[in-house]
Motif scaffolding. Sequence first.
Motif, PDB file in Angstrom:
ATOM      1  N   VAL A   5       8.259 -13.259  -9.433  1.00  0.00           N
ATOM      2  CA  VAL A   5       6.926 -12.954  -8.921  1.00  0.00           C
ATOM      3  C   VAL A   5       6.663 -13.745  -7.647  1.00  0.00           C
ATOM      4  O   VAL A   5       6.099 -13.220  -6.676  1.00  0.00           O
ATOM      5  N   ARG A   6       7.081 -15.001  -7.628  1.00  0.00           N
ATOM      6  CA  ARG A   6       6.885 -15.838  -6.445  1.00  0.00           C
ATOM      7  C   ARG A   6       7.612 -15.255  -5.237  1.00  0.00           C
ATOM      8  O   ARG A   6       7.071 -15.221  -4.118  1.00  0.00           O
ATOM      9  N   GLN A   7       8.831 -14.773  -5.433  1.00  0.00           N
ATOM     10  CA  GLN A   7       9.588 -14.172  -4.339  1.00  0.00           C
ATOM     11  C   GLN A   7       8.918 -12.887  -3.846  1.00  0.00           C
ATOM     12  O   GLN A   7       8.919 -12.591  -2.651  1.00  0.00           O
ATOM     13  N   LEU A   8       8.346 -12.129  -4.776  1.00  0.00           N
ATOM     14  CA  LEU A   8       7.615 -10.919  -4.388  1.00  0.00           C
ATOM     15  C   LEU A   8       6.384 -11.279  -3.563  1.00  0.00           C
ATOM     16  O   LEU A   8       6.066 -10.615  -2.575  1.00  0.00           O
ATOM     17  N   GLU A   9       5.680 -12.329  -3.971  1.00  0.00           N
ATOM     18  CA  GLU A   9       4.502 -12.769  -3.218  1.00  0.00           C
ATOM     19  C   GLU A   9       4.885 -13.188  -1.800  1.00  0.00           C
ATOM     20  O   GLU A   9       4.152 -12.935  -0.842  1.00  0.00           O
ATOM     21  N   LYS A  41       0.808  -1.226   0.000  1.00  0.00           N
ATOM     22  CA  LYS A  41       0.000   0.000   0.000  1.00  0.00           C
ATOM     23  C   LYS A  41       0.839   1.272   0.000  1.00  0.00           C
ATOM     24  O   LYS A  41       0.488   2.255  -0.621  1.00  0.00           O
ATOM     25  N   ASP A  42       1.965   1.257   0.702  1.00  0.00           N
ATOM     26  CA  ASP A  42       2.776   2.467   0.850  1.00  0.00           C
ATOM     27  C   ASP A  42       3.600   2.716  -0.417  1.00  0.00           C
ATOM     28  O   ASP A  42       4.394   1.855  -0.820  1.00  0.00           O
ATOM     29  N   PRO A  43       3.437   3.884  -1.077  1.00  0.00           N
ATOM     30  CA  PRO A  43       4.194   4.173  -2.313  1.00  0.00           C
ATOM     31  C   PRO A  43       5.706   4.065  -2.124  1.00  0.00           C
ATOM     32  O   PRO A  43       6.406   3.550  -3.017  1.00  0.00           O
ATOM     33  N   ALA A  44       6.222   4.541  -0.997  1.00  0.00           N
ATOM     34  CA  ALA A  44       7.666   4.469  -0.746  1.00  0.00           C
ATOM     35  C   ALA A  44       8.107   3.011  -0.648  1.00  0.00           C
ATOM     36  O   ALA A  44       9.187   2.632  -1.132  1.00  0.00           O
ATOM     37  N   ARG A  45       7.280   2.196  -0.032  1.00  0.00           N
ATOM     38  CA  ARG A  45       7.578   0.765   0.099  1.00  0.00           C
ATOM     39  C   ARG A  45       7.563   0.098  -1.274  1.00  0.00           C
ATOM     40  O   ARG A  45       8.421  -0.736  -1.588  1.00  0.00           O
ATOM     41  N   ILE A  46       6.599   0.473  -2.113  1.00  0.00           N
ATOM     42  CA  ILE A  46       6.515  -0.095  -3.463  1.00  0.00           C
ATOM     43  C   ILE A  46       7.783   0.240  -4.248  1.00  0.00           C
ATOM     44  O   ILE A  46       8.379  -0.633  -4.899  1.00  0.00           O
ATOM     45  N   ASP A  47       8.206   1.505  -4.207  1.00  0.00           N
ATOM     46  CA  ASP A  47       9.414   1.910  -4.938  1.00  0.00           C
ATOM     47  C   ASP A  47      10.641   1.165  -4.421  1.00  0.00           C
ATOM     48  O   ASP A  47      11.512   0.753  -5.202  1.00  0.00           O
ATOM     49  N   ALA A  48      10.729   0.988  -3.118  1.00  0.00           N
ATOM     50  CA  ALA A  48      11.880   0.304  -2.522  1.00  0.00           C
ATOM     51  C   ALA A  48      11.922  -1.162  -2.955  1.00  0.00           C
ATOM     52  O   ALA A  48      12.978  -1.691  -3.321  1.00  0.00           O
ATOM     53  N   ILE A  49      10.759  -1.831  -2.917  1.00  0.00           N
ATOM     54  CA  ILE A  49      10.703  -3.236  -3.322  1.00  0.00           C
ATOM     55  C   ILE A  49      10.931  -3.361  -4.828  1.00  0.00           C
ATOM     56  O   ILE A  49      11.552  -4.323  -5.300  1.00  0.00           O
ATOM     57  N   ALA A  50      10.435  -2.388  -5.611  1.00  0.00           N
ATOM     58  CA  ALA A  50      10.659  -2.409  -7.060  1.00  0.00           C
ATOM     59  C   ALA A  50      12.153  -2.318  -7.358  1.00  0.00           C
ATOM     60  O   ALA A  50      12.672  -3.047  -8.222  1.00  0.00           O
ATOM     61  N   GLN A  51      12.844  -1.432  -6.663  1.00  0.00           N
ATOM     62  CA  GLN A  51      14.295  -1.295  -6.859  1.00  0.00           C
ATOM     63  C   GLN A  51      15.017  -2.580  -6.472  1.00  0.00           C
ATOM     64  O   GLN A  51      15.923  -3.028  -7.187  1.00  0.00           O
ATOM     65  N   LYS A  52      14.598  -3.184  -5.373  1.00  0.00           N
ATOM     66  CA  LYS A  52      15.186  -4.453  -4.928  1.00  0.00           C
ATOM     67  C   LYS A  52      14.937  -5.547  -5.972  1.00  0.00           C
ATOM     68  O   LYS A  52      15.831  -6.350  -6.266  1.00  0.00           O
ATOM     69  N   THR A  53      13.737  -5.538  -6.548  1.00  0.00           N
ATOM     70  CA  THR A  53      13.381  -6.528  -7.570  1.00  0.00           C
ATOM     71  C   THR A  53      14.273  -6.396  -8.798  1.00  0.00           C
ATOM     72  O   THR A  53      14.767  -7.394  -9.341  1.00  0.00           O
ATOM     73  N   VAL A  54      14.497  -5.165  -9.230  1.00  0.00           N
ATOM     74  CA  VAL A  54      15.340  -4.917 -10.401  1.00  0.00           C
ATOM     75  C   VAL A  54      16.787  -5.288 -10.123  1.00  0.00           C
ATOM     76  O   VAL A  54      17.450  -5.945 -10.943  1.00  0.00           O
ATOM     77  N   GLN A  55      17.294  -4.896  -8.960  1.00  0.00           N
ATOM     78  CA  GLN A  55      18.709  -5.137  -8.626  1.00  0.00           C
ATOM     79  C   GLN A  55      19.009  -6.611  -8.383  1.00  0.00           C
ATOM     80  O   GLN A  55      20.078  -7.107  -8.757  1.00  0.00           O
ATOM     81  N   GLU A  56      18.067  -7.321  -7.755  1.00  0.00           N
ATOM     82  CA  GLU A  56      18.317  -8.712  -7.374  1.00  0.00           C
ATOM     83  C   GLU A  56      17.617  -9.721  -8.282  1.00  0.00           C
ATOM     84  O   GLU A  56      17.790 -10.930  -8.118  1.00  0.00           O
ATOM     85  N   GLY A  57      16.833  -9.219  -9.221  1.00  0.00           N
ATOM     86  CA  GLY A  57      16.142 -10.116 -10.145  1.00  0.00           C
ATOM     87  C   GLY A  57      15.109 -10.991  -9.467  1.00  0.00           C
ATOM     88  O   GLY A  57      14.984 -12.180  -9.788  1.00  0.00           O
ATOM     89  N   LEU A  58      14.337 -10.419  -8.545  1.00  0.00           N
ATOM     90  CA  LEU A  58      13.333 -11.190  -7.820  1.00  0.00           C
ATOM     91  C   LEU A  58      12.233 -11.671  -8.759  1.00  0.00           C
ATOM     92  O   LEU A  58      11.812 -10.951  -9.664  1.00  0.00           O
TER      93      LEU A  58
END
Length: 287
Positions: free
Chosen positions: A212-216, A193-210
Amino acid sequence: MPEKKRSGLGRGIGALFSDFESEELNSENVVELPLSEIRPNPYQPRKSFDQAALEELSQSILENGVFQPIVVRKSVSGFQIVVGERRFRASKLAKKTSIPVIIRDLDESQMMEIGVLENLQREDLNPIEEAQAYQTLIEKLHLTQEQISEKLGKSRPYIANYLRLLSLPSKTKNYLMTGKLTMAQARTLLMFKDPARIDAIAQKTVQEGLTVRQLEQLVSRTPAPKKAVFAAQPSPFLQASQEQLIDKLGTKVQITDNKQGKGKIQIDFASTEDLNRILELLDISLN
Protein backbone atom coordinates in the motif's frame (compact mmCIF):
# COMPACT_ATOMS: atom_id res chain seq x y z
CA MET A 1 -59.96 -11.93 10.67
CA PRO A 2 -56.41 -13.32 11.06
CA GLU A 3 -53.77 -10.87 12.17
CA LYS A 4 -51.74 -9.47 9.30
CA LYS A 5 -48.16 -10.68 9.36
CA ARG A 6 -45.74 -7.89 10.12
CA SER A 7 -43.14 -7.13 7.49
CA GLY A 8 -39.56 -8.07 8.31
CA LEU A 9 -38.31 -4.72 7.05
CA GLY A 10 -36.93 -2.53 9.77
CA ARG A 11 -37.19 -5.19 12.49
CA GLY A 12 -33.47 -5.86 12.59
CA ILE A 13 -31.47 -8.89 11.55
CA GLY A 14 -31.47 -10.43 15.04
CA ALA A 15 -35.26 -10.50 15.21
CA LEU A 16 -35.54 -12.09 11.80
CA PHE A 17 -33.07 -14.87 12.57
CA SER A 18 -34.51 -15.52 16.03
CA ASP A 19 -37.75 -16.35 14.24
CA PHE A 20 -35.91 -18.95 12.16
CA GLU A 21 -34.17 -20.45 15.17
CA SER A 22 -37.36 -20.80 17.21
CA GLU A 23 -39.20 -22.33 14.28
CA GLU A 24 -36.38 -24.74 13.53
CA LEU A 25 -36.78 -26.14 17.05
CA ASN A 26 -40.33 -27.17 16.16
CA SER A 27 -39.96 -30.31 14.06
CA GLU A 28 -43.58 -30.10 12.90
CA ASN A 29 -42.63 -27.12 10.74
CA VAL A 30 -39.87 -28.99 8.94
CA VAL A 31 -40.79 -30.77 5.71
CA GLU A 32 -38.82 -32.64 3.09
CA LEU A 33 -38.85 -31.13 -0.42
CA PRO A 34 -37.39 -32.48 -3.67
CA LEU A 35 -34.26 -30.57 -4.69
CA SER A 36 -35.72 -30.30 -8.19
CA GLU A 37 -38.48 -28.00 -6.88
CA ILE A 38 -36.09 -25.53 -5.24
CA ARG A 39 -34.39 -22.57 -6.92
CA PRO A 40 -31.57 -20.30 -5.60
CA ASN A 41 -32.31 -16.87 -4.16
CA PRO A 42 -31.95 -14.37 -7.05
CA TYR A 43 -30.65 -11.82 -4.52
CA GLN A 44 -27.94 -14.10 -3.16
CA PRO A 45 -24.91 -11.79 -2.82
CA ARG A 46 -22.38 -14.62 -2.92
CA LYS A 47 -21.51 -15.31 -6.55
CA SER A 48 -18.66 -17.76 -5.96
CA PHE A 49 -18.67 -20.78 -3.65
CA ASP A 50 -15.49 -22.47 -2.43
CA GLN A 51 -15.51 -25.84 -4.18
CA ALA A 52 -13.33 -27.59 -1.58
CA ALA A 53 -15.61 -26.41 1.24
CA LEU A 54 -18.68 -27.54 -0.70
CA GLU A 55 -17.19 -31.00 -1.24
CA GLU A 56 -16.36 -31.26 2.47
CA LEU A 57 -19.93 -30.29 3.41
CA SER A 58 -21.24 -32.67 0.75
CA GLN A 59 -19.33 -35.57 2.32
CA SER A 60 -20.72 -34.68 5.76
CA ILE A 61 -24.27 -34.60 4.35
CA LEU A 62 -23.68 -37.93 2.65
CA GLU A 63 -22.65 -39.51 5.94
CA ASN A 64 -24.88 -37.69 8.44
CA GLY A 65 -27.62 -35.91 6.48
CA VAL A 66 -28.60 -32.23 6.73
CA PHE A 67 -28.77 -31.23 10.39
CA GLN A 68 -30.16 -27.72 9.89
CA PRO A 69 -33.08 -27.23 7.49
CA ILE A 70 -32.81 -24.53 4.86
CA VAL A 71 -35.44 -21.77 4.69
CA VAL A 72 -37.50 -21.36 1.52
CA ARG A 73 -40.54 -19.44 0.35
CA LYS A 74 -43.24 -20.49 -2.11
CA SER A 75 -42.83 -18.92 -5.54
CA VAL A 76 -44.81 -18.99 -8.77
CA SER A 77 -42.92 -22.11 -9.80
CA GLY A 78 -41.72 -24.25 -6.91
CA PHE A 79 -39.74 -22.72 -4.05
CA GLN A 80 -36.95 -20.15 -3.69
CA ILE A 81 -34.15 -20.38 -1.14
CA VAL A 82 -34.13 -17.65 1.49
CA VAL A 83 -31.32 -19.03 3.67
CA GLY A 84 -29.14 -22.09 3.09
CA GLU A 85 -27.85 -22.16 -0.49
CA ARG A 86 -24.57 -23.82 0.55
CA ARG A 87 -26.48 -26.74 2.09
CA PHE A 88 -28.64 -26.91 -1.04
CA ARG A 89 -25.61 -27.02 -3.37
CA ALA A 90 -23.77 -29.53 -1.18
CA SER A 91 -26.86 -31.78 -1.10
CA LYS A 92 -26.98 -31.78 -4.90
CA LEU A 93 -23.27 -32.57 -4.96
CA ALA A 94 -23.95 -35.50 -2.63
CA LYS A 95 -26.56 -36.78 -5.14
CA LYS A 96 -29.38 -36.28 -2.65
CA THR A 97 -32.89 -35.98 -4.11
CA SER A 98 -34.50 -34.04 -1.25
CA ILE A 99 -33.65 -31.70 1.62
CA PRO A 100 -35.35 -30.68 4.90
CA VAL A 101 -36.84 -27.19 4.67
CA ILE A 102 -38.88 -24.63 6.58
CA ILE A 103 -41.39 -22.87 4.35
CA ARG A 104 -41.85 -19.23 5.25
CA ASP A 105 -44.55 -16.84 4.05
CA LEU A 106 -42.34 -14.00 2.80
CA ASP A 107 -42.78 -11.37 0.12
CA GLU A 108 -40.06 -10.33 -2.34
CA SER A 109 -38.70 -7.55 -0.14
CA GLN A 110 -38.49 -9.74 2.95
CA MET A 111 -36.75 -12.52 1.02
CA MET A 112 -34.24 -10.01 -0.34
CA GLU A 113 -33.51 -8.42 3.02
CA ILE A 114 -33.13 -11.68 4.89
CA GLY A 115 -31.07 -13.35 2.14
CA VAL A 116 -28.67 -10.43 1.75
CA LEU A 117 -28.28 -9.58 5.44
CA GLU A 118 -27.85 -13.21 6.44
CA ASN A 119 -24.92 -13.55 4.06
CA LEU A 120 -23.43 -10.26 5.23
CA GLN A 121 -23.63 -11.47 8.84
CA ARG A 122 -21.49 -14.48 7.96
CA GLU A 123 -18.68 -12.15 6.79
CA ASP A 124 -17.25 -14.58 4.22
CA LEU A 125 -18.11 -12.63 1.08
CA ASN A 126 -15.33 -11.16 -1.02
CA PRO A 127 -15.14 -7.33 -0.95
CA ILE A 128 -16.95 -6.83 -4.27
CA GLU A 129 -19.76 -9.23 -3.30
CA GLU A 130 -20.11 -7.36 -0.01
CA ALA A 131 -20.20 -4.00 -1.79
CA GLN A 132 -22.81 -5.26 -4.26
CA ALA A 133 -24.91 -6.54 -1.35
CA TYR A 134 -24.95 -3.06 0.19
CA GLN A 135 -25.83 -1.55 -3.20
CA THR A 136 -28.72 -4.02 -3.56
CA LEU A 137 -30.13 -2.95 -0.20
CA ILE A 138 -29.85 0.71 -1.23
CA GLU A 139 -31.34 0.34 -4.72
CA LYS A 140 -33.97 -2.35 -4.14
CA LEU A 141 -35.06 -1.71 -0.56
CA HIS A 142 -34.26 2.02 -0.49
CA LEU A 143 -32.24 1.71 2.70
CA THR A 144 -29.74 4.42 3.55
CA GLN A 145 -26.15 3.72 4.51
CA GLU A 146 -27.06 4.70 8.07
CA GLN A 147 -29.92 2.16 8.17
CA ILE A 148 -27.67 -0.60 6.83
CA SER A 149 -25.00 0.22 9.40
CA GLU A 150 -27.57 0.01 12.20
CA LYS A 151 -28.88 -3.36 11.01
CA LEU A 152 -25.40 -4.88 10.74
CA GLY A 153 -23.66 -3.13 13.61
CA LYS A 154 -21.04 -1.65 11.27
CA SER A 155 -20.07 2.02 10.98
CA ARG A 156 -21.43 4.12 8.13
CA PRO A 157 -17.89 4.93 6.85
CA TYR A 158 -17.28 1.16 6.70
CA ILE A 159 -20.31 0.77 4.41
CA ALA A 160 -19.30 3.81 2.35
CA ASN A 161 -15.77 2.50 1.79
CA TYR A 162 -17.10 -0.76 0.39
CA LEU A 163 -19.52 1.05 -1.92
CA ARG A 164 -16.61 3.04 -3.36
CA LEU A 165 -15.11 -0.24 -4.64
CA LEU A 166 -17.93 -0.53 -7.17
CA SER A 167 -16.40 2.34 -9.17
CA LEU A 168 -13.26 0.27 -9.86
CA PRO A 169 -12.83 -1.03 -13.44
CA SER A 170 -13.71 -4.68 -14.07
CA LYS A 171 -10.16 -6.08 -14.28
CA THR A 172 -9.24 -4.57 -10.91
CA LYS A 173 -12.52 -5.79 -9.41
CA ASN A 174 -11.63 -9.31 -10.51
CA TYR A 175 -8.25 -9.09 -8.77
CA LEU A 176 -10.06 -8.03 -5.60
CA MET A 177 -12.69 -10.77 -5.89
CA THR A 178 -10.05 -13.47 -6.27
CA GLY A 179 -7.94 -12.21 -3.37
CA LYS A 180 -5.02 -11.02 -5.50
CA LEU A 181 -5.59 -7.47 -4.23
CA THR A 182 -6.40 -6.46 -0.67
CA MET A 183 -9.08 -4.02 0.38
CA ALA A 184 -6.39 -1.49 1.37
CA GLN A 185 -4.67 -1.78 -2.01
CA ALA A 186 -7.96 -1.35 -3.87
CA ARG A 187 -8.85 1.77 -1.86
CA THR A 188 -5.47 3.26 -2.72
CA LEU A 189 -6.00 2.53 -6.42
CA LEU A 190 -9.19 4.61 -6.26
CA MET A 191 -6.94 7.65 -5.98
CA PHE A 192 -6.17 7.24 -9.69
CA LYS A 193 -8.91 8.60 -11.91
CA ASP A 194 -8.33 6.91 -15.28
CA PRO A 195 -9.84 3.36 -15.37
CA ALA A 196 -7.12 2.13 -17.77
CA ARG A 197 -4.47 3.51 -15.42
CA ILE A 198 -6.12 1.79 -12.44
CA ASP A 199 -6.15 -1.58 -14.24
CA ALA A 200 -2.51 -1.16 -15.28
CA ILE A 201 -1.36 -0.29 -11.75
CA ALA A 202 -3.50 -3.12 -10.32
CA GLN A 203 -1.78 -5.60 -12.65
CA LYS A 204 1.62 -4.19 -11.67
CA THR A 205 0.66 -4.52 -8.00
CA VAL A 206 -0.30 -8.17 -8.41
CA GLN A 207 2.76 -9.07 -10.49
CA GLU A 208 5.31 -7.23 -8.34
CA GLY A 209 3.63 -7.53 -4.96
CA LEU A 210 3.48 -3.78 -4.35
CA THR A 211 2.55 -2.68 -0.85
CA VAL A 212 0.00 0.00 0.00
CA ARG A 213 2.86 2.37 0.83
CA GLN A 214 4.44 1.79 -2.59
CA LEU A 215 1.07 2.44 -4.25
CA GLU A 216 0.74 5.70 -2.32
CA GLN A 217 4.18 6.73 -3.58
CA LEU A 218 3.06 5.97 -7.13
CA VAL A 219 0.05 8.21 -6.63
CA SER A 220 2.21 11.05 -5.32
CA ARG A 221 4.49 10.75 -8.37
CA THR A 222 1.60 10.83 -10.85
CA PRO A 223 1.75 14.21 -12.64
CA ALA A 224 -1.27 16.49 -12.60
CA PRO A 225 -3.13 16.96 -15.92
CA LYS A 226 -1.42 19.57 -18.12
CA LYS A 227 -4.53 21.72 -18.33
CA ALA A 228 -5.15 21.73 -14.59
CA VAL A 229 -5.80 25.22 -13.26
CA PHE A 230 -5.86 24.25 -9.59
CA ALA A 231 -3.05 22.96 -7.46
CA ALA A 232 -2.53 19.17 -7.54
CA GLN A 233 -2.20 18.78 -3.77
CA PRO A 234 -4.70 20.42 -1.38
CA SER A 235 -3.62 21.80 1.98
CA PRO A 236 -3.77 19.55 5.09
CA PHE A 237 -7.08 21.19 6.02
CA LEU A 238 -8.54 20.52 2.57
CA GLN A 239 -7.15 16.98 2.58
CA ALA A 240 -8.91 16.29 5.90
CA SER A 241 -12.12 17.84 4.56
CA GLN A 242 -11.85 15.74 1.42
CA GLU A 243 -11.47 12.52 3.44
CA GLN A 244 -14.53 13.38 5.54
CA LEU A 245 -16.60 13.96 2.40
CA ILE A 246 -15.39 10.67 0.91
CA ASP A 247 -16.44 8.81 4.07
CA LYS A 248 -19.81 10.58 4.24
CA LEU A 249 -20.74 10.24 0.55
CA GLY A 250 -19.15 6.87 -0.19
CA THR A 251 -17.65 8.04 -3.49
CA LYS A 252 -14.59 9.80 -4.88
CA VAL A 253 -14.40 13.46 -3.88
CA GLN A 254 -11.68 15.94 -4.84
CA ILE A 255 -11.17 19.36 -3.32
CA THR A 256 -8.70 21.69 -5.04
CA ASP A 257 -7.84 25.33 -4.55
CA ASN A 258 -5.91 27.95 -6.51
CA LYS A 259 -4.15 29.39 -3.45
CA GLN A 260 -6.14 32.61 -3.84
CA GLY A 261 -8.99 31.75 -1.49
CA LYS A 262 -11.07 30.03 -4.17
CA GLY A 263 -11.49 26.41 -5.14
CA LYS A 264 -13.84 23.66 -6.23
CA ILE A 265 -15.31 20.40 -4.96
CA GLN A 266 -15.72 17.54 -7.45
CA ILE A 267 -18.02 14.65 -6.48
CA ASP A 268 -18.09 11.52 -8.66
CA PHE A 269 -21.15 9.32 -9.14
CA ALA A 270 -21.48 6.02 -10.99
CA SER A 271 -25.14 6.10 -12.04
CA THR A 272 -28.42 7.97 -11.66
CA GLU A 273 -29.20 5.82 -8.60
CA ASP A 274 -25.82 6.68 -7.13
CA LEU A 275 -26.48 10.40 -7.72
CA ASN A 276 -29.85 10.12 -5.99
CA ARG A 277 -28.14 8.41 -3.06
CA ILE A 278 -25.61 11.25 -2.77
CA LEU A 279 -28.34 13.90 -2.97
CA GLU A 280 -30.21 12.12 -0.19
CA LEU A 281 -27.09 12.16 1.99
CA LEU A 282 -26.77 15.90 1.32
CA ASP A 283 -30.44 16.36 2.22
CA ILE A 284 -31.22 17.72 -1.26
CA SER A 285 -34.71 17.06 -2.64
CA LEU A 286 -35.65 17.67 -6.27
CA ASN A 287 -39.37 17.25 -5.61
